[in-house]
Motif scaffolding. Structure first.
Motif, mmCIF file in Angstrom:
data_model
loop_
_atom_site.group_PDB
_atom_site.id
_atom_site.type_symbol
_atom_site.label_atom_id
_atom_site.label_comp_id
_atom_site.label_asym_id
_atom_site.label_seq_id
_atom_site.Cartn_x
_atom_site.Cartn_y
_atom_site.Cartn_z
ATOM 1 N N ALA A 1 -1.410 32.306 139.657
ATOM 2 C CA ALA A 1 -1.600 33.202 138.139
ATOM 3 C C ALA A 1 -3.160 33.716 138.718
ATOM 4 C CB ALA A 1 -1.447 32.797 137.376
ATOM 5 N N LYS A 2 -4.317 32.386 138.847
ATOM 6 C CA LYS A 2 -5.477 32.330 139.169
ATOM 7 C C LYS A 2 -5.631 32.718 141.082
ATOM 8 C CE LYS A 2 -9.856 30.810 139.001
ATOM 9 N NZ LYS A 2 -10.619 29.137 139.197
ATOM 10 N N LEU A 3 -4.501 32.447 141.790
ATOM 11 C CA LEU A 3 -4.592 32.816 142.996
ATOM 12 C C LEU A 3 -4.302 33.969 143.495
ATOM 13 C CD1 LEU A 3 -5.124 32.176 146.000
ATOM 14 C CD2 LEU A 3 -3.123 31.301 145.856
ATOM 15 N N LEU A 4 -2.873 34.601 142.694
ATOM 16 C CA LEU A 4 -2.874 35.967 143.136
ATOM 17 C C LEU A 4 -3.706 37.157 142.099
ATOM 18 C CD1 LEU A 4 0.808 35.224 143.207
ATOM 19 C CD2 LEU A 4 -0.442 35.700 144.919
ATOM 20 N N GLY A 5 -3.933 36.596 140.973
ATOM 21 C CA GLY A 5 -4.745 37.635 140.201
ATOM 22 C C GLY A 5 -4.247 38.435 139.269
ATOM 23 N N ARG A 6 -2.887 37.747 139.236
ATOM 24 C CA ARG A 6 -1.647 39.049 138.298
ATOM 25 C C ARG A 6 -0.628 37.857 137.680
ATOM 26 N NH1 ARG A 6 2.579 42.077 141.922
ATOM 27 N NH2 ARG A 6 3.594 41.355 139.967
ATOM 28 N N PRO A 7 -0.151 38.028 136.798
ATOM 29 C CA PRO A 7 0.391 37.309 135.977
ATOM 30 C C PRO A 7 1.869 36.681 136.440
ATOM 31 C CG PRO A 7 0.632 39.179 135.088
ATOM 32 C CD PRO A 7 -0.276 39.918 136.202
ATOM 33 N N VAL A 8 1.991 35.819 136.377
ATOM 34 C CA VAL A 8 3.629 35.125 136.888
ATOM 35 C C VAL A 8 4.234 34.141 136.279
ATOM 36 C CG1 VAL A 8 4.063 32.714 138.658
ATOM 37 C CG2 VAL A 8 2.069 34.295 138.768
ATOM 38 N N ARG A 9 5.610 34.378 135.930
ATOM 39 C CA ARG A 9 6.439 33.858 135.158
ATOM 40 C C ARG A 9 7.277 32.716 136.055
ATOM 41 N NH1 ARG A 9 10.742 37.697 132.705
ATOM 42 N NH2 ARG A 9 11.389 37.359 134.911
ATOM 43 N N TRP A 10 7.532 31.565 134.867
ATOM 44 C CA TRP A 10 8.747 30.661 135.832
ATOM 45 C C TRP A 10 9.526 30.421 134.126
ATOM 46 C CZ3 TRP A 10 8.946 25.687 134.529
ATOM 47 C CH2 TRP A 10 10.042 24.556 135.532
ATOM 48 N N ILE A 11 11.146 30.718 134.885
ATOM 49 C CA ILE A 11 11.646 29.621 133.628
ATOM 50 C C ILE A 11 12.987 29.152 134.536
ATOM 51 C CG2 ILE A 11 13.373 30.586 131.260
ATOM 52 C CD1 ILE A 11 10.506 31.560 131.292
ATOM 53 N N GLU A 12 12.506 27.602 133.335
ATOM 54 C CA GLU A 12 13.359 26.214 134.078
ATOM 55 C C GLU A 12 14.995 26.848 134.047
ATOM 56 O OE1 GLU A 12 12.591 22.330 133.510
ATOM 57 O OE2 GLU A 12 13.155 22.834 132.131
ATOM 58 N N ASP A 13 15.681 26.881 134.608
ATOM 59 C CA ASP A 13 17.225 26.676 134.347
ATOM 60 C C ASP A 13 17.682 25.491 134.018
ATOM 61 O OD1 ASP A 13 18.224 25.278 136.396
ATOM 62 O OD2 ASP A 13 17.882 27.924 137.489
ATOM 63 N N ARG A 14 19.146 25.124 133.549
ATOM 64 C CA ARG A 14 19.484 24.002 133.538
ATOM 65 C C ARG A 14 19.449 23.156 133.870
ATOM 66 N NH1 ARG A 14 18.616 21.794 129.214
ATOM 67 N NH2 ARG A 14 19.674 23.452 128.361
ATOM 68 N N ARG A 15 20.153 23.365 135.272
ATOM 69 C CA ARG A 15 19.500 22.035 136.613
ATOM 70 C C ARG A 15 18.113 21.861 137.053
ATOM 71 N NH1 ARG A 15 22.080 20.178 141.644
ATOM 72 N NH2 ARG A 15 21.835 21.105 143.233
ATOM 73 N N GLU A 16 18.064 22.621 136.581
ATOM 74 C CA GLU A 16 16.085 22.035 137.185
ATOM 75 C C GLU A 16 16.124 21.163 136.186
ATOM 76 O OE1 GLU A 16 14.018 25.760 139.642
ATOM 77 O OE2 GLU A 16 15.021 25.842 137.092
ATOM 78 N N ASN A 17 15.796 21.302 134.641
ATOM 79 C CA ASN A 17 15.699 20.038 133.767
ATOM 80 C C ASN A 17 16.300 19.110 133.859
ATOM 81 O OD1 ASN A 17 16.859 19.140 130.673
ATOM 82 N ND2 ASN A 17 14.865 20.566 131.047
ATOM 83 N N LEU A 18 18.236 19.374 134.554
ATOM 84 C CA LEU A 18 18.490 18.033 134.444
ATOM 85 C C LEU A 18 18.119 17.364 135.783
ATOM 86 C CD1 LEU A 18 22.038 19.409 133.387
ATOM 87 C CD2 LEU A 18 20.466 17.710 132.204
ATOM 88 N N VAL A 19 17.581 17.667 136.846
ATOM 89 C CA VAL A 19 17.482 17.462 138.448
ATOM 90 C C VAL A 19 16.100 17.153 138.273
ATOM 91 C CG1 VAL A 19 16.540 17.388 140.611
ATOM 92 C CG2 VAL A 19 19.477 18.413 139.256
ATOM 93 N N ALA A 20 15.356 17.241 137.550
ATOM 94 C CA ALA A 20 13.432 17.140 137.546
ATOM 95 C C ALA A 20 12.097 16.904 136.117
ATOM 96 C CB ALA A 20 13.055 18.132 138.173
ATOM 97 N N ALA A 21 13.291 16.931 135.293
ATOM 98 C CA ALA A 21 12.561 16.559 134.495
ATOM 99 C C ALA A 21 11.669 15.027 133.874
ATOM 100 C CB ALA A 21 13.495 16.366 132.812
ATOM 101 N N ALA A 22 10.885 15.507 133.368
ATOM 102 C CA ALA A 22 9.377 13.663 133.855
ATOM 103 C C ALA A 22 10.380 12.692 132.771
ATOM 104 C CB ALA A 22 8.477 14.466 134.250
ATOM 105 N N HIS A 23 11.008 13.195 131.898
ATOM 106 C CA HIS A 23 10.669 11.953 130.730
ATOM 107 C C HIS A 23 12.312 11.176 131.205
ATOM 108 C CE1 HIS A 23 8.400 14.106 128.113
ATOM 109 N NE2 HIS A 23 8.669 13.039 127.077
ATOM 110 N N ALA A 24 12.714 11.949 132.634
ATOM 111 C CA ALA A 24 13.450 10.792 133.109
ATOM 112 C C ALA A 24 13.057 9.444 133.911
ATOM 113 C CB ALA A 24 15.277 11.432 134.152
#
Length: 160
Positions: A80-103
């Motif tokens: 967002a800072k680099l592009l100077g515009r809003p940036v959005r990201w919404i995690e999906d279930r697969r991303e959560n199960l694969v990459a969650a840091a608490h695991a």
């Protein structure tokens, strides 16, 4: 034990909006700790805390997984800072199960001493946490909880 992780019904999400004229950041985050996130993002961008505004909409349950801001969310803010515009990201279930840091993978070797009646008189454990090559906030520290909780509700005179 293999990887265990909280599985929140609502996955993580973030919207970052950098205002270059004011050098200020507004973030909508599914965090459980907006003040810590504000301070972290200010340090990440090299700006003052009062230049960062974090809004916390209804985030649903996180079970501790949303108490920190993870690398993918950092990337959204930096983009967002680099592009100077809003940036959005919404995690999906697969991303959560694969990459969650608490695991993490865990290993614990236990030794116990028992008296003639089978009562535990001492317990010793060696706990190893695999927090990965790139630990983040929230991915480590569980090992610190193992020692105090090792005896659980039992009266065990010696525990380590």
């Amino acid at each position: 034990m293999h990887r265990y992780v909280q599985v929140p019904m609502e996955c993580r999400g973030i919207i970052a909006d950098w205002d270059p004229s004011a050098e200020a950041l507004t973030v909508w985050s599914s965090t459980q700790s907006l003040h810590e996130i504000r301070g972290f993002l200010a340090r990440l961008l090299g700006i003052r805390d009062n230049q960062v505004r974090v809004l916390q909409p209804d985030v649903g349950g996180g079970f501790g997984q949303k108490t920190t801001i993870m690398r993918d969310e950092w990337a959204v803010v930096l983009a967002a800072k680099l592009l100077g515009r809003p940036v959005r990201w919404i995690e999906d279930r697969r991303e959560n199960l694969v990459a969650a840091a608490h695991a993490r993978d865990e290993k614990m070797d236990l030794s116990m001493a028992l008296d003639a009646d089978g009562t535990i008189t001492a317990i010793r454990g060696e706990h190893i946490d695999n927090i990965g090559a790139y630990p983040t906030m929230g991915s480590s520290g569980v090992g610190l909880l193992v020692g105090p909780f090792l005896p659980n509700a039992y009266k065990i005179p010696k525990a380590s």
